[in-house]
Write a protein that holds these residues in place. Structure first.
Motif, PDB file in Angstrom:
ATOM      1  N   GLY A   6       0.800  -1.225   0.000  1.00  0.00           N
ATOM      2  CA  GLY A   6       0.000   0.000   0.000  1.00  0.00           C
ATOM      3  C   GLY A   6       0.828   1.268   0.000  1.00  0.00           C
ATOM      4  O   GLY A   6       0.311   2.362  -0.171  1.00  0.00           O
ATOM      5  N   THR A   8       3.475   4.274  -0.931  1.00  0.00           N
ATOM      6  CA  THR A   8       3.778   5.011  -2.158  1.00  0.00           C
ATOM      7  C   THR A   8       5.040   5.840  -1.920  1.00  0.00           C
ATOM      8  O   THR A   8       5.117   6.985  -2.339  1.00  0.00           O
ATOM      9  N   GLY A 251      -5.901   3.512 -10.536  1.00  0.00           N
ATOM     10  CA  GLY A 251      -5.114   2.273 -10.569  1.00  0.00           C
ATOM     11  C   GLY A 251      -3.820   2.428 -11.324  1.00  0.00           C
ATOM     12  O   GLY A 251      -3.417   3.529 -11.706  1.00  0.00           O
ATOM     13  N   SER A 254      -0.262  -2.823 -15.157  1.00  0.00           N
ATOM     14  CA  SER A 254       0.818  -3.721 -14.752  1.00  0.00           C
ATOM     15  C   SER A 254       0.816  -5.053 -15.509  1.00  0.00           C
ATOM     16  O   SER A 254       0.865  -6.081 -14.866  1.00  0.00           O
ATOM     17  N   GLN A 258      -4.977  -2.421 -13.012  1.00  0.00           N
ATOM     18  CA  GLN A 258      -5.206  -2.981 -11.676  1.00  0.00           C
ATOM     19  C   GLN A 258      -5.611  -1.857 -10.738  1.00  0.00           C
ATOM     20  O   GLN A 258      -4.929  -0.836 -10.672  1.00  0.00           O
ATOM     21  N   LYS A 259      -6.729  -2.066 -10.029  1.00  0.00           N
ATOM     22  CA  LYS A 259      -7.183  -1.029  -9.086  1.00  0.00           C
ATOM     23  C   LYS A 259      -6.145  -0.836  -7.990  1.00  0.00           C
ATOM     24  O   LYS A 259      -5.447  -1.782  -7.613  1.00  0.00           O
ATOM     25  N   HIS A 260      -6.085   0.395  -7.465  1.00  0.00           N
ATOM     26  CA  HIS A 260      -5.087   0.720  -6.440  1.00  0.00           C
ATOM     27  C   HIS A 260      -5.749   1.672  -5.456  1.00  0.00           C
ATOM     28  O   HIS A 260      -6.575   2.492  -5.858  1.00  0.00           O
ATOM     29  N   GLU A 267       4.355   8.520  -8.731  1.00  0.00           N
ATOM     30  CA  GLU A 267       3.716   7.321  -9.289  1.00  0.00           C
ATOM     31  C   GLU A 267       3.025   7.627 -10.620  1.00  0.00           C
ATOM     32  O   GLU A 267       2.550   8.737 -10.860  1.00  0.00           O
ATOM     33  N   GLY A 269      -0.025   6.241 -13.122  1.00  0.00           N
ATOM     34  CA  GLY A 269      -1.214   5.375 -13.113  1.00  0.00           C
ATOM     35  C   GLY A 269      -2.315   5.945 -13.984  1.00  0.00           C
ATOM     36  O   GLY A 269      -2.082   6.807 -14.821  1.00  0.00           O
TER      37      GLY A 269
END
Length: 618
Positions: A6, A8, A251, A254, A258-260, A267, A269
């Motif tokens: 989780g 970052t 998300g 990848s 993919q949900k995040h 980052e 996304g």
């Protein structure tokens, strides 16, 4: 140092892209990275995994950049066991898609400069390297394809070291095909590249570097977070328009989405807001939070300027609304596409579109036909001219039909700085080609004992049509080309009109250099004479500059045998019948219009027979 799923923490992140000339193995190297980091299941793995569009896979080129998040544990050295998160962006190599590359570079801290160990440094290698240096990126030089029998890694490592200013042993050697050296390369990415820097406590700011349209989910926006933190269910605000949206999903790729729970500093996304309007998510815009908005937007990108213009018209006029909608959707995926409605007396309603080059035009046309099921005619490509009339008025001409009819004082055309890299055996052939296209030599350097770099100033109109094909054929495919716009110059240009029955057909008009006007007129009239079916009356096809006709062909009339029933008898009877036929044809000619079938337009405007047309369409 274990990375919590989780977390970052920016210190663990490395953002980098792969830049190279066409066919130097970017997508294949990306495949090996996906396999080594285990983000793609071996059963689902396929060659060029990140090239999603059918057209990319068929042509073997990358058109859209793709961002992928990969976990990596350093295998050797002092940092062995260090777990990092790599955000890798695979970029296109073709000169027409340099804009895609420049956007990707803005989302990174470093770049892998990939060079084919069998071919060496080429024109686009240099262009992409200069782009990366402008963005202050850390460059890791890499020689690819060292498994090839023709590879010369020592020779090209010296060339590369000389170019970047490092030692030849600093150039890493890998094989994207076999995977040799790729683990060491990933370790070096973690070791050499700096983690992203940003203020986690500041209001959230994220740069939109790409966006795509999904039929089911609406607009998918790709972002790189610079400051702050964005979590799912936040309300986000676009700083350029002030529009506020509810976040439906956040998300990472990848490489599948993919949900995040959220994205922090550094980052990369994606965001999904459910927005269906393609204009709501502009590339280069800054995303912030509605509850705590940032005050200052990020720098954004320079808007790309179209280099080549062409009209796109639906074969069936009733498809015009579908064409508008299709262009709107493509505009989201491709921020460099520019278009505006226009009408043509010959082709009906359509759009005048601006492109970055001929390949870009070809790809857009093919995507419109495939993805949206449209049948299109593209008019001959031309560049933007500036015409100054005698009374001092300046007119921007993107379409030959806009060319003023009165007295013209001067015409300016865009010019480009052209870089050609080739073996020194072909210098004479390249110089001859460039001089025949009104080129001016700016300089010449030897990169090594057998490779030379030539720099020319050439009119853009001379490059866009078939210059690249001619260059490749004269150098047996060894030369590589890169060009960038470099202002304008006054030139001796004229507008050539094609007249059918004395009436100009706007779709066939072209602005050409005075020396090539006659060649263009002759080639176009002879081509149309073969394509337009014969009518009941004679049809003259003329090429004219203003009121002066420079070339002409005639389509002979279909003649009915009116004397078939007159065997024998008085000659005056036959003459009377022939005169009667002649009168009828004259009357028909007065009221008749020449019907030009669609096939004739497509064939006359097609770019397949380049040698014929190299005389014109400038």
């Amino acid at each position: 140092m274990k990375l919590d799923p989780g977390a970052t923490e920016p210190g663990y992140i490395r953002n980098f892209c792969i830049i190279a000339h066409i066919d130097h193995g970017k997508s294949t190297l990306a495949d090996r990275m996906l396999q080594l980091t285990g983000v793609v299941d071996p059963r689902q793995m396929r060659a060029q995994y990140l090239d999603r569009m059918d057209i990319e896979r068929e042509r073997g080129i990358t058109i859209k950049s793709q961002a992928v998040r990969m976990p990596w544990t350093v295998k050797e050295g002092e940092q062995a066991g260090y777990q990092a998160v790599l955000n890798m962006i695979d970029t296109p190599g073709h000169v027409d898609f340099t804009y895609e590359v420049s956007r990707s570079l803005a989302a990174c801290e470093g770049a892998i400069l990939l060079v084919d160990a069998a071919q060496g440094i080429e024109a686009q290698t240099l262009a992409n390297l200069y782009l990366a240096l402008e963005n202050n990126l850390k460059i890791i030089p890499v020689l690819n394809k060292i498994d090839l029998p023709a590879a010369q890694p020592e020779k090209y490592a010296e060339e590369l070291a000389h170019l970047i200013g490092c030692e030849p042993e600093d150039c890493l050697r890998v094989s994207g095909k076999t995977g040799m050296g790729v683990e060491h390369l990933l370790d070096e990415v973690v070791r050499q590249m700096t983690p992203p820097v940003g203020d986690a406590a500041a209001p959230a700011r994220a740069m939109i570097f790409d966006s795509v349209y999904d039929v089911y989910r609406g607009v998918i926006t790709y972002i790189r977070v610079i400051d702050g933190h964005i979590t799912a269910r936040d309300r986000i605000k676009m700083m350029s328009t002030g529009a506020v949206h509810e976040l439906l999903e956040i998300g990472v790729s990848s490489p599948e989405p993919q949900k995040h729970p959220g994205l922090g500093v550094g980052e990369v996304g994606y965001l999904i807001t459910g927005v269906k309007d393609v204009r709501q998510s502009r590339v280069g815009d800054t995303v912030t939070l509605n509850s705590r908005p940032a005050t200052e937007a990020l720098g954004g990108y320079k808007d790309p300027k179209p280099m080549v213009f062409s009209g796109l018209y639906p074969l069936d006029g009733s498809d015009y609304p579908e064409l508008r909608e299709a262009l709107d959707k493509l505009k989201l995926n491709d921020a460099s596409l520019v278009y505006e409605p226009e009408t043509s007396a010959a082709l009906g309603f359509g759009f005048r579109c601006g492109f970055l080059g001929l390949l870009h035009l070809e790809i857009i046309q093919e995507r419109l036909e495939r993805e949206f099921g449209l049948d299109l005619i593209a008019t001959a490509p031309n560049v933007v001219y500036k015409v100054t009339t005698d009374d001092g008025q300046e007119i921007v001409v993107t379409n030959p039909s806009e060319y003023p009819t009165g007295k013209v004082a001067s015409v300016s055309e865009p010019v480009a700085r052209v870089t050609v890299l080739a073996p020194n055996d072909y210098v004479g052939a390249i110089m001859e080609l460039c001089q025949s296209r009104r080129g001016v030599l700016q300089g010449m350097d030897y990169l090594s004992a057998d490779r030379v770099e030539l720099r020319y100033l050439l009119p853009l109109g001379e490059i866009i049509f078939d210059f690249f094909d001619q260059l490749k054929s004269r150098t047996k495919g060894y030369a590589s080309l890169d060009y960038e716009p470099s202002g304008e110059q006054v030139a001796d240009l004229v507008k050539v009109d094609i007249l059918l029955q004395g009436e100009p057909v706007d779709a066939f008009s072209a602005i050409v250099h005075k020396d090539k006007a006659y060649t263009y007129g002759v080639s176009m009239t002879s081509k149309l004479q073969k394509l337009i079916p014969r009518q009941q009356f004679e049809v003259p096809i003329q090429a004219a500059i203003g009121s002066r006709v420079i070339a002409r062909e005639n389509i002979r009339a279909i003649r009915k045998d009116v004397l078939a029933k007159c065997y024998g008898g008085d000659i005056t009877r036959k003459r009377k019948l022939l005169e009667k036929q002649k009168e009828g044809k004259k009357r028909m000619k007065m009221v008749g219009r020449v019907e030009v079938p669609q096939e004739a337009f497509i064939a006359a405007l097609s770019t397949s027979d380049a040698p014929d047309k190299s005389a014109g369409k400038k």
